[in-house]
Write a protein that holds these residues in place. Structure first.
Motif: not given
Length: 365
Positions: A208-213
């Protein structure tokens, strides 16, 4: 008293005395049973009748041999008429699986029980559908699917996350998380269970990643230390999740002494000239930046020129410039003294001592 009729004294199988005679009837009927092959099983059947009826069992319409017929039989007729299996037989043509009927008989008549099916529990090894790795961003839906191995009875499905059972409701083997959170990341395993045992699927990794990937990086200027003639180049990296960083050299092997985000070259020689590449990668993309190093060895004179070139990062087919171009031009005068390292991007001047010339660093470029 039976249904308002005359009063009878009821006898189970094996009872001796009687008052008035009456035909047998079934008190407790056998019920369907699913049992592991290595466990005992009992099909219940309790009857009444006078005189006491004899009990026989039939499987798929054929008489069932018990220990009273064959002392080596794994099947025993209990005193109350129930059929006991010490261990179920699975051999082809001799399997104990089937539809059983209890039949009670005396000279006044016969009574047959309801049919009861006996199954040997089974659960195969291979999952028909293994869960797959997933990469999502925060807030997206996560759907993990699993089709269990074939078995009887049909296995139930549950899930584990990082080895711990999940209490979340499962529908048709599917695990649904409507809005993924960072805490949902982990290793998920599908668990299939029935009376035969339990099977676990291969683990599926949910990230599960954030927006800044997308990884981004920039190279610092070359740094020089005269004590051990060491050159160092830092590679600043950002990304979510934190990218893995590694170095390599074009058309050559890296020298000893490299450390994670900073490349260190001890006892620099002309053989260390070349282009060095810093690469950063995470699950979403890759970025790289290059810096060239030129070592010139002359009598009482050593000079470096170094430059970094823009690196390109990519994620899902896109490209963007990830590092600014900068140049380091340290120069050493023809006699002993000091040299200046100028970095145009940082707009500052660093005064560095000029290292003494050593035989190993001399020679043509």
């Amino acid at each position: 008293q039976l249904f308002g009729g005359p009063t009878y004294q009821l006898f189970g199988s094996g009872c001796g005395s009687h008052s008035e005679e009456f035909p047998p009837y079934i008190i407790d009927h056998p019920t369907d049973l699913v049992v592991r092959w290595d466990q005992p099983a009992t099909l219940n059947c309790r009857v009444a009748g006078s005189p006491a009826p004899t009990i026989e069992w039939y499987r798929n319409g054929e008489y069932v041999e018990t220990s009273k017929d064959n002392v080596y039989s794994q099947r025993t007729l209990l005193p109350d008429g129930s059929l006991f299996f010490l261990r179920l037989n699975q051999r082809k043509g001799q399997s104990d699986e089937g539809v059983y009927t209890c039949v009670a008989t005396n000279h006044l008549g016969t009574a047959s029980s309801k049919n009861a099916s006996l199954y040997i529990a089974a659960l195969r090894e291979d999952f028909r559908l293994q869960p797959s790795n997933l990469l999502v961003t925060v807030g997206e839906q996560v759907l993990l699917e699993c089709a269990p191995p074939r078995g009887h009875p049909e296995p139930t499905i549950s899930w584990k996350k990082d080895g711990v059972p999940i209490s979340q409701k499962v529908s048709s083997g599917k695990l649904l998380m409507v809005h993924a959170q960072r805490s949902d990341a982990g290793l998920y395993v599908c668990v299939a269970s029935n009376q035969a045992g339990q099977r676990e699927s291969k683990a599926a990794l949910v990230s599960v990643l954030g927006e800044e990937t997308v990884p981004s990086l920039g190279l610092a200027h070359w740094a020089w230390r005269s004590v051990d003639s060491q050159a160092a180049l830092g590679c600043g990296v950002e990304g979510d999740p934190l990218p893995k960083v590694w170095w390599h050299k074009e058309h050559g092997e890296l020298p000893w002494g490299r450390y994670e985000n900073t490349l260190r070259i001890h006892y620099v020689t002309t053989f260390d000239s070349g282009r060095y590449i810093c690469t950063a990668q995470n699950q979403v993309g890759t970025a790289s930046a290059k810096a060239s190093l030129t070592v010139q060895g002359k009598q009482l004179h050593t000079a470096f020129t170094a430059s970094s070139m823009p690196g390109l990062g990519h994620a899902h087919g896109q490209q963007r410039d990830l590092s600014a171009q900068h140049t380091l031009l340290p120069a050493c005068p023809g006699n002993w003294g000091r040299r200046k390292a100028v970095t145009c991007d940082w707009a500052h001047v660093t005064s560095l001592p000029c290292p003494p010339t050593s035989p190993i660093s001399s020679g043509p470029l």
